[in-house]
Design a protein around this motif. Sequence first.
Motif, PDB file in Angstrom:
ATOM      1  N   PRO A   1       1.399   1.599   8.752  1.00  0.00           N
ATOM      2  CA  PRO A   1       0.518   1.909   7.623  1.00  0.00           C
ATOM      3  C   PRO A   1       0.992   1.267   6.323  1.00  0.00           C
ATOM      4  CG  PRO A   1       1.862   3.805   8.219  1.00  0.00           C
ATOM      5  CD  PRO A   1       2.069   2.789   9.291  1.00  0.00           C
ATOM      6  N   LEU A   2       2.219   0.749   6.316  1.00  0.00           N
ATOM      7  CA  LEU A   2       2.707   0.046   5.126  1.00  0.00           C
ATOM      8  C   LEU A   2       1.946  -1.253   4.906  1.00  0.00           C
ATOM      9  CD1 LEU A   2       6.565   0.549   5.529  1.00  0.00           C
ATOM     10  CD2 LEU A   2       5.020   1.757   3.966  1.00  0.00           C
ATOM     11  N   TRP A   3       1.288  -1.736   5.947  1.00  0.00           N
ATOM     12  CA  TRP A   3       0.477  -2.942   5.839  1.00  0.00           C
ATOM     13  C   TRP A   3      -0.998  -2.614   5.584  1.00  0.00           C
ATOM     14  CZ3 TRP A   3       2.421  -6.695  10.260  1.00  0.00           C
ATOM     15  CH2 TRP A   3       3.658  -7.242   9.869  1.00  0.00           C
ATOM     16  N   SER A   4      -1.267  -1.408   5.130  1.00  0.00           N
ATOM     17  CA  SER A   4      -2.638  -0.969   4.856  1.00  0.00           C
ATOM     18  C   SER A   4      -2.789  -0.626   3.374  1.00  0.00           C
ATOM     19  CB  SER A   4      -2.977   0.277   5.684  1.00  0.00           C
ATOM     20  OG  SER A   4      -2.807   0.031   7.053  1.00  0.00           O
ATOM     21  N   ASN A   5      -4.016  -0.783   2.875  1.00  0.00           N
ATOM     22  CA  ASN A   5      -4.284  -0.416   1.489  1.00  0.00           C
ATOM     23  C   ASN A   5      -5.792  -0.433   1.278  1.00  0.00           C
ATOM     24  OD1 ASN A   5      -3.945   0.213  -1.235  1.00  0.00           O
ATOM     25  ND2 ASN A   5      -2.255  -1.246  -1.510  1.00  0.00           N
ATOM     26  N   VAL A   6      -6.235   0.041   0.135  1.00  0.00           N
ATOM     27  CA  VAL A   6      -7.645  -0.088  -0.224  1.00  0.00           C
ATOM     28  C   VAL A   6      -7.859  -1.486  -0.790  1.00  0.00           C
ATOM     29  CG1 VAL A   6      -7.934   2.368  -0.664  1.00  0.00           C
ATOM     30  CG2 VAL A   6      -7.229   0.872  -2.524  1.00  0.00           C
ATOM     31  N   LEU A   7      -9.101  -1.968  -0.719  1.00  0.00           N
ATOM     32  CA  LEU A   7      -9.438  -3.272  -1.283  1.00  0.00           C
ATOM     33  C   LEU A   7      -9.952  -3.110  -2.705  1.00  0.00           C
ATOM     34  CD1 LEU A   7     -11.243  -4.982   1.731  1.00  0.00           C
ATOM     35  CD2 LEU A   7      -8.924  -5.433   0.885  1.00  0.00           C
ATOM     36  N   GLY A   8      -9.627  -4.069  -3.532  1.00  0.00           N
ATOM     37  CA  GLY A   8     -10.119  -4.055  -4.892  1.00  0.00           C
ATOM     38  C   GLY A   8     -11.559  -4.536  -4.975  1.00  0.00           C
ATOM     39  N   ALA A   9     -12.079  -4.617  -6.172  1.00  0.00           N
ATOM     40  CA  ALA A   9     -13.456  -5.070  -6.390  1.00  0.00           C
ATOM     41  C   ALA A   9     -13.650  -6.455  -5.802  1.00  0.00           C
ATOM     42  CB  ALA A   9     -13.768  -5.068  -7.883  1.00  0.00           C
ATOM     43  N   GLY A  10     -14.766  -6.646  -5.100  1.00  0.00           N
ATOM     44  CA  GLY A  10     -15.075  -7.931  -4.506  1.00  0.00           C
ATOM     45  C   GLY A  10     -14.160  -8.304  -3.358  1.00  0.00           C
ATOM     46  N   GLY A  11     -13.448  -7.309  -2.798  1.00  0.00           N
ATOM     47  CA  GLY A  11     -12.551  -7.576  -1.678  1.00  0.00           C
ATOM     48  C   GLY A  11     -11.205  -8.120  -2.099  1.00  0.00           C
ATOM     49  N   SER A  12     -10.871  -7.959  -3.362  1.00  0.00           N
ATOM     50  CA  SER A  12      -9.597  -8.481  -3.866  1.00  0.00           C
ATOM     51  C   SER A  12      -8.415  -7.854  -3.136  1.00  0.00           C
ATOM     52  CB  SER A  12      -9.473  -8.193  -5.358  1.00  0.00           C
ATOM     53  OG  SER A  12      -8.164  -8.505  -5.820  1.00  0.00           O
TER      54      SER A  12
ATOM     55  N   PHE B   1      -2.098  -5.853  -2.699  1.00  0.00           N
ATOM     56  CA  PHE B   1      -2.385  -5.178  -1.430  1.00  0.00           C
ATOM     57  C   PHE B   1      -1.089  -4.688  -0.780  1.00  0.00           C
ATOM     58  CE2 PHE B   1      -3.392  -4.945   3.122  1.00  0.00           C
ATOM     59  CZ  PHE B   1      -4.597  -4.272   3.092  1.00  0.00           C
ATOM     60  N   LEU B   2      -0.044  -5.537  -0.823  1.00  0.00           N
ATOM     61  CA  LEU B   2       1.263  -5.155  -0.289  1.00  0.00           C
ATOM     62  C   LEU B   2       2.264  -4.988  -1.429  1.00  0.00           C
ATOM     63  CD1 LEU B   2       1.714  -7.490   2.816  1.00  0.00           C
ATOM     64  CD2 LEU B   2       0.969  -5.113   2.791  1.00  0.00           C
ATOM     65  N   ARG B   3       3.139  -4.002  -1.271  1.00  0.00           N
ATOM     66  CA  ARG B   3       4.210  -3.850  -2.242  1.00  0.00           C
ATOM     67  C   ARG B   3       5.128  -5.058  -2.160  1.00  0.00           C
ATOM     68  NH1 ARG B   3       4.838   1.512  -0.018  1.00  0.00           N
ATOM     69  NH2 ARG B   3       6.981   0.964   0.602  1.00  0.00           N
ATOM     70  N   PRO B   4       5.698  -5.498  -3.273  1.00  0.00           N
ATOM     71  CA  PRO B   4       6.535  -6.720  -3.278  1.00  0.00           C
ATOM     72  C   PRO B   4       7.651  -6.697  -2.242  1.00  0.00           C
ATOM     73  CG  PRO B   4       6.084  -6.001  -5.514  1.00  0.00           C
ATOM     74  CD  PRO B   4       5.543  -4.936  -4.624  1.00  0.00           C
ATOM     75  N   GLU B   5       8.251  -5.538  -2.022  1.00  0.00           N
ATOM     76  CA  GLU B   5       9.375  -5.479  -1.080  1.00  0.00           C
ATOM     77  C   GLU B   5       8.952  -5.647   0.381  1.00  0.00           C
ATOM     78  OE1 GLU B   5       8.348  -1.114  -2.075  1.00  0.00           O
ATOM     79  OE2 GLU B   5       8.356  -3.080  -3.065  1.00  0.00           O
TER      80      GLU B   5
END
Length: 233
Positions: free
Chosen positions: A145-156, A160-164
């Motif tokens: 789930p660390l590779w999951s996130n919500v998408l920003g406007a327009g699919g941005s 999406f991933l934390r820098p680390e």
Amino acid sequence: MDNNPDLLIVVPARGGSKRLPGKNLMQMQGKPLIRWTLEAALDSQVSELIVVTSDDDAILAEGARSGVRTLKRPALLATDTASTFDVLIHVLDTLAEEGVRPKKLMLLQPTSPLREAVGIREAVQLMEDSQASSVISVCLCEHSPLWSNVLGAGGSMADFLRPELLNRRSQDLPDYYRLNGSIYLAKTEDFVREKGFFMANSVAYVMAAEQSIDIDNRIDFKICEALMAERVK
């Protein structure tokens, strides 16, 4: 029947399903779907009190053919919004009216047909060994789930991933587990008090991925069917 049996197993099965109509009686390798769960419960030999609760007469008839007790649930408990907790309380209340008060309660959903009798026995043994108030089955997440996130406007995918996490291999990420919906077990008194199986003294029963598919749609059914075909060869 013992008025205070050690364990009650409940198999809840509604007649309706929006995503996969009639799924609990769909044929899987020559048997109605629900029968795989009933046979596993019977073969486990951990309880003499197994109850199918349903609003559907055909499902109740299948339960009776399998040799378990059946309970017709009221229409109020057969809607999409009815909670599993309320369904289980209905079973417990019905039995209590007969003077039957089980010490422990297990929920086995018919949509997890790949669960085996040995898994049911192991979950019961785990509760005894760990002195847990409840045991809940889980399996390893297929993807972190660390590779999951919500998408920003327009699919941005900005941030999406934390820098680390950038450029890290999947095998270097920590293991995450998810509920697989297969086995829920609790001391009845604790279940009623906490209004569910999740409580402070809960422990996980870890199951293999190939036993952990919970049928929600036709794709799930097809995958289960293929795995079951391998098992019954």
